[in-house]
Design a protein around this motif. Structure first.
Motif, PDB file in Angstrom:
ATOM      1  N   GLN A 193      14.432   0.153  -3.452  1.00 49.94           N
ATOM      2  CA  GLN A 193      13.156   0.586  -2.915  1.00 49.94           C
ATOM      3  C   GLN A 193      12.156   0.622  -4.066  1.00 49.94           C
ATOM      4  OE1 GLN A 193      13.220   4.275  -0.798  1.00 49.94           O
ATOM      5  NE2 GLN A 193      11.025   4.273  -0.467  1.00 49.94           N
ATOM      6  N   VAL A 194      11.046  -0.086  -3.910  1.00 47.64           N
ATOM      7  CA  VAL A 194      10.008  -0.136  -4.934  1.00 47.64           C
ATOM      8  C   VAL A 194       9.163   1.127  -4.836  1.00 47.64           C
ATOM      9  CG1 VAL A 194       7.979  -1.375  -5.767  1.00 47.64           C
ATOM     10  CG2 VAL A 194       9.951  -2.651  -4.940  1.00 47.64           C
ATOM     11  N   LEU A 195       9.061   1.879  -5.957  1.00 55.81           N
ATOM     12  CA  LEU A 195       8.281   3.101  -5.989  1.00 55.81           C
ATOM     13  C   LEU A 195       6.955   2.916  -6.714  1.00 55.81           C
ATOM     14  CD1 LEU A 195      11.077   5.663  -6.879  1.00 55.81           C
ATOM     15  CD2 LEU A 195      10.186   5.085  -4.630  1.00 55.81           C
ATOM     16  N   SER A 196       6.938   2.070  -7.745  1.00 48.84           N
ATOM     17  CA  SER A 196       5.727   1.875  -8.532  1.00 48.84           C
ATOM     18  C   SER A 196       5.657   0.431  -8.991  1.00 48.84           C
ATOM     19  CB  SER A 196       5.701   2.823  -9.731  1.00 48.84           C
ATOM     20  OG  SER A 196       6.748   2.526 -10.613  1.00 48.84           O
ATOM     21  N   LEU A 197       4.440  -0.004  -9.344  1.00 54.96           N
ATOM     22  CA  LEU A 197       4.233  -1.380  -9.779  1.00 54.96           C
ATOM     23  C   LEU A 197       3.193  -1.384 -10.886  1.00 54.96           C
ATOM     24  CD1 LEU A 197       4.155  -4.492  -7.700  1.00 54.96           C
ATOM     25  CD2 LEU A 197       2.148  -4.074  -9.079  1.00 54.96           C
ATOM     26  N   THR A 198       3.482  -2.104 -11.960  1.00 54.67           N
ATOM     27  CA  THR A 198       2.550  -2.261 -13.066  1.00 54.67           C
ATOM     28  C   THR A 198       2.151  -3.719 -13.147  1.00 54.67           C
ATOM     29  OG1 THR A 198       3.598  -0.447 -14.262  1.00 54.67           O
ATOM     30  CG2 THR A 198       2.180  -1.916 -15.530  1.00 54.67           C
ATOM     31  N   CYS A 199       0.852  -3.974 -12.992  1.00 53.52           N
ATOM     32  CA  CYS A 199       0.315  -5.331 -13.085  1.00 53.52           C
ATOM     33  C   CYS A 199       0.255  -5.753 -14.547  1.00 53.52           C
ATOM     34  CB  CYS A 199      -1.100  -5.377 -12.500  1.00 53.52           C
ATOM     35  SG  CYS A 199      -1.158  -5.147 -10.713  1.00 53.52           S
ATOM     36  N   PRO A 200       0.268  -7.072 -14.797  1.00 51.54           N
ATOM     37  CA  PRO A 200       0.167  -7.533 -16.180  1.00 51.54           C
ATOM     38  C   PRO A 200      -1.209  -7.205 -16.757  1.00 51.54           C
ATOM     39  CG  PRO A 200       0.039  -9.372 -14.655  1.00 51.54           C
ATOM     40  CD  PRO A 200       0.340  -8.170 -13.848  1.00 51.54           C
ATOM     41  N   PRO A 201      -1.302  -7.026 -18.070  1.00 53.39           N
ATOM     42  CA  PRO A 201      -2.609  -6.744 -18.670  1.00 53.39           C
ATOM     43  C   PRO A 201      -3.537  -7.950 -18.498  1.00 53.39           C
ATOM     44  CG  PRO A 201      -0.913  -6.924 -20.369  1.00 53.39           C
ATOM     45  CD  PRO A 201      -0.248  -7.087 -19.040  1.00 53.39           C
ATOM     46  N   GLY A 202      -4.813  -7.640 -18.370  1.00 53.64           N
ATOM     47  CA  GLY A 202      -5.781  -8.736 -18.311  1.00 53.64           C
ATOM     48  C   GLY A 202      -6.574  -8.783 -17.129  1.00 53.64           C
ATOM     49  N   ARG A 232      -6.540   1.459 -14.952  1.00 53.51           N
ATOM     50  CA  ARG A 232      -6.693   2.084 -13.640  1.00 53.51           C
ATOM     51  C   ARG A 232      -5.337   2.313 -12.982  1.00 53.51           C
ATOM     52  NH1 ARG A 232     -10.508  -1.720 -10.287  1.00 53.51           N
ATOM     53  NH2 ARG A 232      -8.399  -2.366  -9.868  1.00 53.51           N
ATOM     54  N   THR A 233      -5.296   3.334 -12.173  1.00 51.27           N
ATOM     55  CA  THR A 233      -4.109   3.591 -11.356  1.00 51.27           C
ATOM     56  C   THR A 233      -4.562   3.858  -9.935  1.00 51.27           C
ATOM     57  OG1 THR A 233      -4.125   5.966 -11.795  1.00 51.27           O
ATOM     58  CG2 THR A 233      -2.786   4.599 -13.252  1.00 51.27           C
ATOM     59  N   GLY A 234      -3.649   3.732  -9.012  1.00 50.34           N
ATOM     60  CA  GLY A 234      -3.994   3.999  -7.623  1.00 50.34           C
ATOM     61  C   GLY A 234      -2.766   4.107  -6.753  1.00 50.34           C
ATOM     62  N   GLU A 235      -3.020   4.502  -5.525  1.00 49.78           N
ATOM     63  CA  GLU A 235      -1.969   4.561  -4.511  1.00 49.78           C
ATOM     64  C   GLU A 235      -2.638   4.478  -3.149  1.00 49.78           C
ATOM     65  OE1 GLU A 235      -0.118   8.510  -3.829  1.00 49.78           O
ATOM     66  OE2 GLU A 235      -1.335   9.098  -5.537  1.00 49.78           O
ATOM     67  N   GLY A 236      -1.918   4.032  -2.165  1.00 54.31           N
ATOM     68  CA  GLY A 236      -2.481   3.899  -0.831  1.00 54.31           C
ATOM     69  C   GLY A 236      -3.349   2.655  -0.676  1.00 54.31           C
ATOM     70  N   SER A 237      -3.346   1.786  -1.681  1.00 54.47           N
ATOM     71  CA  SER A 237      -4.103   0.541  -1.614  1.00 54.47           C
ATOM     72  C   SER A 237      -3.275  -0.559  -2.264  1.00 54.47           C
ATOM     73  CB  SER A 237      -5.449   0.684  -2.330  1.00 54.47           C
ATOM     74  OG  SER A 237      -5.265   0.980  -3.702  1.00 54.47           O
ATOM     75  N   ASP A 296       0.816  -1.218   0.000  1.00 53.41           N
ATOM     76  CA  ASP A 296       0.000   0.000   0.000  1.00 53.41           C
ATOM     77  C   ASP A 296       0.850   1.269   0.000  1.00 53.41           C
ATOM     78  OD1 ASP A 296       0.977  -0.252   2.563  1.00 53.41           O
ATOM     79  OD2 ASP A 296      -0.931   0.144   3.556  1.00 53.41           O
ATOM     80  N   ASP A 297       2.144   1.108  -0.234  1.00 42.93           N
ATOM     81  CA  ASP A 297       3.059   2.252  -0.230  1.00 42.93           C
ATOM     82  C   ASP A 297       3.652   2.508  -1.622  1.00 42.93           C
ATOM     83  OD1 ASP A 297       4.303   4.353   1.062  1.00 42.93           O
ATOM     84  OD2 ASP A 297       6.049   3.176   1.641  1.00 42.93           O
ATOM     85  N   VAL A 298       3.019   1.954  -2.661  1.00 43.63           N
ATOM     86  CA  VAL A 298       3.504   2.149  -4.021  1.00 43.63           C
ATOM     87  C   VAL A 298       2.379   2.694  -4.890  1.00 43.63           C
ATOM     88  CG1 VAL A 298       5.225   0.306  -3.896  1.00 43.63           C
ATOM     89  CG2 VAL A 298       2.967  -0.204  -4.753  1.00 43.63           C
ATOM     90  N   VAL A 299       2.754   3.372  -5.932  1.00 41.83           N
ATOM     91  CA  VAL A 299       1.804   3.793  -6.961  1.00 41.83           C
ATOM     92  C   VAL A 299       1.676   2.620  -7.915  1.00 41.83           C
ATOM     93  CG1 VAL A 299       1.382   5.433  -8.810  1.00 41.83           C
ATOM     94  CG2 VAL A 299       2.524   6.188  -6.723  1.00 41.83           C
ATOM     95  N   TRP A 300       0.447   2.249  -8.275  1.00 41.19           N
ATOM     96  CA  TRP A 300       0.273   1.081  -9.132  1.00 41.19           C
ATOM     97  C   TRP A 300      -0.591   1.408 -10.344  1.00 41.19           C
ATOM     98  CZ3 TRP A 300      -4.797  -0.145  -9.691  1.00 41.19           C
ATOM     99  CH2 TRP A 300      -5.674   0.174  -8.657  1.00 41.19           C
TER     100      TRP A 300
END
Length: 141
Positions: free
Chosen positions: A132-141, A95-100, A86-90
């Motif tokens: 340190q992980v700052l952001s995360l991109t999930c796979p499409p789908g 969709r995008t989000g942060e804090g979740s 919950d500490d990364v921008v995803w």
């Protein structure tokens, strides 16, 4: 008639060290000095010894059972990095989000191929650095 310490008519008084620097020389020296400072700053920021620039890394991420939403990221060519989910921008699909928690890591124990924005942070006490992980991109789908 002039006194011994005064210049005659039409003469310029010069210092003992010689004539004054012309304004063009002073301006050129200032410009060269600023360019050297700017070049030093850019070289220092881009240096491998300073860890300022995040880079995109591919690998596997997994949510682990814990009281706080935590996970591990295993890059394809590097060391495992622990991070709070919950500490990364995803980003997931459109969709995008942060804090979740990122949608692809809501289930514990499931390994997912992801791309992360990873920043190498220099250790304040000692040598080396850590990721340190700052952001995360999930796979499409």
């Amino acid at each position: 008639m002039t006194h011994a310490g005064e210049p005659a008519a039409g003469e310029k008084r010069t210092s003992a060290a010689g004539a004054r620097w012309p304004a063009r020389r002073i301006a050129a020296a200032a410009v060269v000095g600023l360019l050297l400072v700017l070049a030093g700053y850019l070289i220092g920021v881009r240096s491998p010894w300073t860890a300022h620039h995040p880079h995109l890394v591919s690998g596997q991420a997994e949510r682990v059972p814990a009281d706080v939403p935590s996970g591990y990221f295993d890059p394809e060519d590097g060391d495992r990095v622990a991070f709070r989910l919950d500490d990364v921008v995803w980003r997931s699909g459109g969709r995008t989000g942060e804090g979740s928690v990122p949608p692809c890591l809501r289930e514990e124990g499931r390994r997912v191929a992801v791309h992360v924005g990873l920043l190498e942070v220099a250790r304040p006490f000692g040598s080396g650095s850590y990721g340190q992980v700052l952001s995360l991109t999930c796979p499409p789908g």
